[in-house]
Design a protein around this motif. Structure first.
Motif, PDB file in Angstrom:
ATOM      1  N   GLU A  94       0.825  -1.205   0.000  1.00 47.11           N
ATOM      2  CA  GLU A  94       0.000   0.000   0.000  1.00 47.11           C
ATOM      3  C   GLU A  94       0.864   1.262   0.000  1.00 47.11           C
ATOM      4  O   GLU A  94       2.067   1.214   0.261  1.00 47.11           O
ATOM      5  CB  GLU A  94      -0.929  -0.005   1.226  1.00 47.11           C
ATOM      6  N   TYR A  95       0.201   2.398  -0.269  1.00 52.52           N
ATOM      7  CA  TYR A  95       0.873   3.691  -0.310  1.00 52.52           C
ATOM      8  C   TYR A  95       0.475   4.508   0.924  1.00 52.52           C
ATOM      9  O   TYR A  95      -0.560   4.236   1.543  1.00 52.52           O
ATOM     10  CB  TYR A  95       0.496   4.444  -1.593  1.00 52.52           C
ATOM     11  N   PRO A  96       1.279   5.503   1.309  1.00 49.35           N
ATOM     12  CA  PRO A  96       0.994   6.256   2.533  1.00 49.35           C
ATOM     13  C   PRO A  96      -0.417   6.825   2.600  1.00 49.35           C
ATOM     14  O   PRO A  96      -1.039   6.839   3.667  1.00 49.35           O
ATOM     15  CB  PRO A  96       2.041   7.382   2.506  1.00 49.35           C
ATOM     16  N   GLN A  97      -0.935   7.284   1.472  1.00 48.75           N
ATOM     17  CA  GLN A  97      -2.258   7.914   1.468  1.00 48.75           C
ATOM     18  C   GLN A  97      -3.398   6.931   1.725  1.00 48.75           C
ATOM     19  O   GLN A  97      -4.542   7.345   1.942  1.00 48.75           O
ATOM     20  CB  GLN A  97      -2.502   8.667   0.153  1.00 48.75           C
ATOM     21  N   HIS A  98      -3.102   5.634   1.719  1.00 45.05           N
ATOM     22  CA  HIS A  98      -4.127   4.625   1.994  1.00 45.05           C
ATOM     23  C   HIS A  98      -4.340   4.419   3.493  1.00 45.05           C
ATOM     24  O   HIS A  98      -5.286   3.748   3.896  1.00 45.05           O
ATOM     25  CB  HIS A  98      -3.740   3.279   1.362  1.00 45.05           C
ATOM     26  N   LEU A  99      -3.469   4.956   4.318  1.00 44.08           N
ATOM     27  CA  LEU A  99      -3.499   4.705   5.759  1.00 44.08           C
ATOM     28  C   LEU A  99      -4.000   5.940   6.515  1.00 44.08           C
ATOM     29  O   LEU A  99      -3.916   7.057   6.025  1.00 44.08           O
ATOM     30  CB  LEU A  99      -2.109   4.327   6.275  1.00 44.08           C
ATOM     31  N   SER A 100      -4.488   5.705   7.719  1.00 47.86           N
ATOM     32  CA  SER A 100      -4.881   6.806   8.600  1.00 47.86           C
ATOM     33  C   SER A 100      -3.640   7.464   9.185  1.00 47.86           C
ATOM     34  O   SER A 100      -2.517   6.946   9.065  1.00 47.86           O
ATOM     35  CB  SER A 100      -5.759   6.285   9.736  1.00 47.86           C
ATOM     36  N   GLY A 101      -3.828   8.612   9.861  1.00 47.90           N
ATOM     37  CA  GLY A 101      -2.708   9.320  10.464  1.00 47.90           C
ATOM     38  C   GLY A 101      -1.970   8.472  11.490  1.00 47.90           C
ATOM     39  O   GLY A 101      -0.735   8.435  11.525  1.00 47.90           O
TER      40      GLY A 101
END
Length: 567
Positions: free
Chosen positions: A144-151
């Motif tokens: 996955e890419y960073p933008q797929h995850l929550s803060g």
């Protein structure tokens, strides 16, 4: 021999002495907190230890890590130490992670650079690290890419990268800023468990004194590049010796505080500088002057804003579900909940930026959800917003005058002289000099930028202001100034506020009523006193239990704080 021994560390950056003779030690398995307001030298100290400052920054002194002076190492030697000896968790994970590389690629790059692992071994270790930092799907997250995850999940990835090579010293720079209280609690617990398991030294940089009280063994209080106080945790919170420390402790809204804006102001730290002389520190009174105490909001008559059965979603997902609440004239309503619960989506719906699926938004007796675009523009001056990040919310290429003037002209203020006079009066109201109009945003501190954001919201004379995390990125002393300012402006302009925050202690101080959101719904609403004394919903109980720190041992304010001490 200490794990880290810093002696007379000095950093001169762009002609400014950012760190002035700092001395401290850090042992294996110990947590040392570095505390102070923005610009005091905390992050500069961390970057100096890692040799990550710009080339034109001049650093002197000694930084002995396991007996070796890091300031004397060659760049190649330093890279080896950075990989296996030192780790760093940066403040903002979204800007620290590469958006075009998968998380697995970014983590394995660290392992391949600093270990003898093969690519297959690095991928296996990366999956183990994601499990160690308690990501829910370790193998799946690799692709996955960073933008797929929550803060909170992105911060866990940053921690996994920092501990990938099992460093002996971990530096965490504001690791929980802008995270909601439940995720913050999880991240702090994770860092503490990793510290114990790996026997790491932990240098924790933060402005949150609740976090410091809960996590640190020793504390350094910094201001203007100096260490004003260096004490064991228990001593600092029970017997602070410096007035600046006392000001921070009493301005900090801990879990057990019982302050409210109707009864007292927050103390503000006033610093007087006299050239090469030591700074003088003074803490302002918490008492309102005669005739200046704020009045409670009025519940007589119709509410200013009434939301009924508001629902909104994207595709199959329902983001807001059956929300009903009201805000009365001159009332402050706090809105709390975890990231992703729908707080910011609600603010966009109230501003008319998102169309609801059903429900009503009645503002001053009119359903604004049914307005056409032209009517909505004419109405929007009545409801304005103060944004979370004072750095990102202002156009860096526009002067303060242009920023304010464009809002005025957009809302039909045609007379140039009247606009100019209104801008000057608004700067007076938010406590900025009138010559600020000529300057650009980068020439201001974080607190000053937030004042500009408040001025922009109020320049069109709204009735209701939505404050979306307006103090979450600010240090304790600046936070106190902004909260006091918002109280004063409410009185001066008869404002109502919807105050969105993940910091429950701030909401307790600043709100007349509190709404608790969970899973797209409002699960509880009550006065701050009732909510803290007798929370009804299990989620509210979990939120309150997750607030870090306690105010039990904070030094109480004396009735007179008009002292000044040189350092």
């Amino acid at each position: 021999m200490s794990l880290l021994d810093v002696r007379d560390l000095r950093v001169n950056y762009q002609g400014i002495e950012a760190v002035k003779g700092l001395d401290f030690t850090l042992e294996s398995g110990e947590t040392l907190a570095l505390v102070g307001e923005s610009g005091c030298g905390k992050s500069t100290t961390a970057l100096a230890l890692l040799r990550l400052l710009p080339e034109h920054a001049r650093t002197s002194g000694q930084v002995l890590f396991e007996g070796r002076d890091l300031l004397q190492l060659t760049p190649r030697q330093m890279r080896q130490v950075q990989g296996s000896g030192l780790g760093m968790v940066f403040q903002e994970p979204l800007s620290s992670l590469n958006p075009v590389l998968t998380l697995g690629e970014q983590l394995t790059e660290t392992l391949l650079t600093h270990t003898d692992f093969t690519r297959r071994q690095a991928l296996k270790r990366a999956e183990e690290l994601f499990g160690l930092v308690q990501l829910p799907r370790p193998a799946a997250h690799l692709g996955e890419y960073p933008q797929h995850l929550s803060g909170g999940q992105r911060q866990r990835v940053m921690i996994a990268m920092a501990i990938a090579c099992e460093p002996r010293l971990l530096i965490a720079d504001e690791p929980t800023t802008a995270l909601d209280v439940c995720v913050q609690s999880q991240i702090l617990e994770l860092l503490d468990s990793l510290r114990k398991e790996l026997r790491m030294g932990l240098l924790l940089i933060t402005h949150d004194l609740g976090v410091v009280r809960q996590q640190a063994d020793r504390v350094i209080i910094m201001h203007d590049g100096l260490a004003l106080e260096h004490r064991p945790n228990a001593e600092l919170f029970t017997r602070p010796t410096h007035p600046y420390t006392r000001g921070l402790l009493n301005a900090s809204l801990g879990r057990d505080h019982d302050q409210h804006y109707l009864h007292n102001r927050l103390p503000e730290i006033q610093v007087t500088r006299h050239g090469g002389q030591p700074n003088q520190y003074k803490v302002s009174s918490t008492h309102y002057g005669p005739g200046h105490a704020p009045r409670p909001g009025s519940h007589d008559g119709a509410p200013l804003l009434q939301v009924q059965d508001l629902s909104l979603g994207y595709g199959e997902r329902e983001v807001l579900s059956g929300l009903s609440f009201e805000i009365h004239p001159r009332e402050t309503v706090g809105l709390v909940g975890e990231s992703g619960c729908g707080k910011s989506t609600l603010s966009k719906a109230l501003l008319g930026l998102i169309e609801p699926r059903r429900g009503q938004i009645d503002f001053a007796g009119r359903d604004i959800a049914t307005l056409d675009p032209a009517q909505r523009l004419a109405w929007r001056g009545q409801l304005q917003m103060v944004f979370q990040d004072p750095y990102a919310a202002l156009n860096p290429r526009h002067s303060v005058e242009t920023i304010l003037d464009r809002v005025q002209r957009l809302h039909g203020q045609d007379d140039a002289n009247l606009r100019r006079r209104a801008r000057e009066q608004m700067l007076d109201a938010v406590g900025l000099a009138r010559n600020s109009l000529e300057r650009l945003p980068h020439q201001f501190s974080g607190g000053q930028r937030q004042r500009i954001g408040i001025a922009r919201a109020l320049i069109v004379k709204p009735k209701l202001v939505i404050c979306d995390e307006p103090v979450s990125a600010l240090d304790v002393s600046t936070q106190a100034q902004i909260l006091n300012l918002l109280v004063e402006l409410r009185e001066a302009f008869d404002l109502s506020y919807l105050f969105i925050s993940h910091d429950l202690s701030v909401v307790r101080y600043f709100s007349d009523r509190v709404l608790v959101m969970h899973d797209a719904r409002i699960v509880e609403q009550a006065t701050p006193h009732t909510l803290w004394q007798n929370p009804q919903h299990s989620y509210t109980q979990r939120l309150l239990a997750a607030i870090p720190g306690s105010r039990e041992a904070f030094i109480p304010l004396s009735r007179s704080l008009s002292f000044a001490v040189a350092c």
